[in-house]
Motif scaffolding. Structure first.
Motif, short mmCIF file in Angstrom:
data_model
loop_
_atom_site.label_atom_id
_atom_site.label_comp_id
_atom_site.label_asym_id
_atom_site.label_seq_id
_atom_site.Cartn_x
_atom_site.Cartn_y
_atom_site.Cartn_z
N TYR A 42 0.88 -1.49 0.14
CA TYR A 42 0.05 -0.06 -0.07
C TYR A 42 0.88 1.41 0.20
CZ TYR A 42 -3.81 -3.30 1.62
OH TYR A 42 -4.38 -4.23 1.26
N TYR A 43 2.65 1.09 0.80
CA TYR A 43 2.68 2.26 1.00
C TYR A 43 3.95 3.08 -0.66
CZ TYR A 43 2.11 1.86 5.72
OH TYR A 43 1.39 1.34 7.17
N ASP A 44 3.81 1.50 -1.19
CA ASP A 44 4.31 1.85 -2.50
C ASP A 44 3.62 2.56 -3.91
OD1 ASP A 44 6.44 0.23 -1.78
OD2 ASP A 44 6.00 -1.65 -2.56
N LEU A 45 1.98 1.86 -3.09
CA LEU A 45 1.08 2.66 -3.92
C LEU A 45 0.95 3.97 -4.07
CD1 LEU A 45 -2.11 0.41 -4.32
CD2 LEU A 45 -0.50 0.41 -6.77
N ILE A 51 2.61 10.70 -2.60
CA ILE A 51 1.73 10.75 -1.38
C ILE A 51 3.01 10.11 -0.73
CG2 ILE A 51 -0.10 10.47 -0.15
CD1 ILE A 51 -1.35 10.63 -2.73
N SER A 52 3.60 10.91 0.10
CA SER A 52 4.28 10.10 1.29
C SER A 52 3.08 9.72 2.38
CB SER A 52 5.03 11.34 2.03
OG SER A 52 5.25 10.99 3.78
N TRP A 53 3.12 8.30 2.41
CA TRP A 53 2.43 7.96 2.98
C TRP A 53 2.53 8.37 5.07
CZ3 TRP A 53 4.67 4.73 6.92
CH2 TRP A 53 6.24 3.91 6.81
N LYS A 54 3.71 8.86 5.46
CA LYS A 54 4.37 9.55 6.56
C LYS A 54 3.64 10.85 6.80
CE LYS A 54 8.86 7.03 6.35
NZ LYS A 54 10.25 7.32 6.43
N LYS A 55 3.32 11.56 6.05
CA LYS A 55 2.44 12.30 6.25
C LYS A 55 1.18 12.41 6.71
CE LYS A 55 4.91 15.39 2.66
NZ LYS A 55 4.99 15.65 2.01
N THR A 56 0.40 12.42 7.88
CA THR A 56 -0.73 11.51 8.20
C THR A 56 -1.83 12.55 9.12
OG1 THR A 56 0.23 10.83 10.76
CG2 THR A 56 0.11 9.09 8.41
#
Length: 90
Positions: A42-45, A51-56
């Motif tokens: 999912y993070y790869d998508l 889109i940075s997955w760390k920006k929550t």
């Protein structure tokens, strides 16, 4: 998921700035019948959609000067206790 479906998902991801992982998991499971074993997929998508997955969070809590001041004040008391306790132990 085939290449065409992947492109659809990437286009969909680019419609918003802020995502939750659960939204992506839900969409893939119910619209494409895809469930990845690893969250990394999912993070790869997210990464492929830039889109940075760390920006929550939308707002960095450290940017709230009042909240930082309150926390420092609370912790200062703890630091003083710790300092006085270590002096008593010596």
């Amino acid at each position: 998921m085939n290449a065409e479906q992947r492109e659809e998902v990437l286009s969909w991801l680019q419609t918003k700035d802020c995502w939750e992982l659960g939204e992506l998991e839900y969409k893939l499971a119910f619209e494409y019948n895809v469930v990845y074993e690893s969250k990394q997929s999912y993070y790869d998508l997210f990464d492929a959609a830039s889109i940075s997955w760390k920006k929550t969070t939308k707002l960095n809590p450290k940017a709230d000067e009042n909240a930082v001041a309150v926390k420092k004040k609370r912790l200062k008391h703890c630091w003083q206790l710790t300092g006085s306790q270590s002096k008593q132990e010596n």
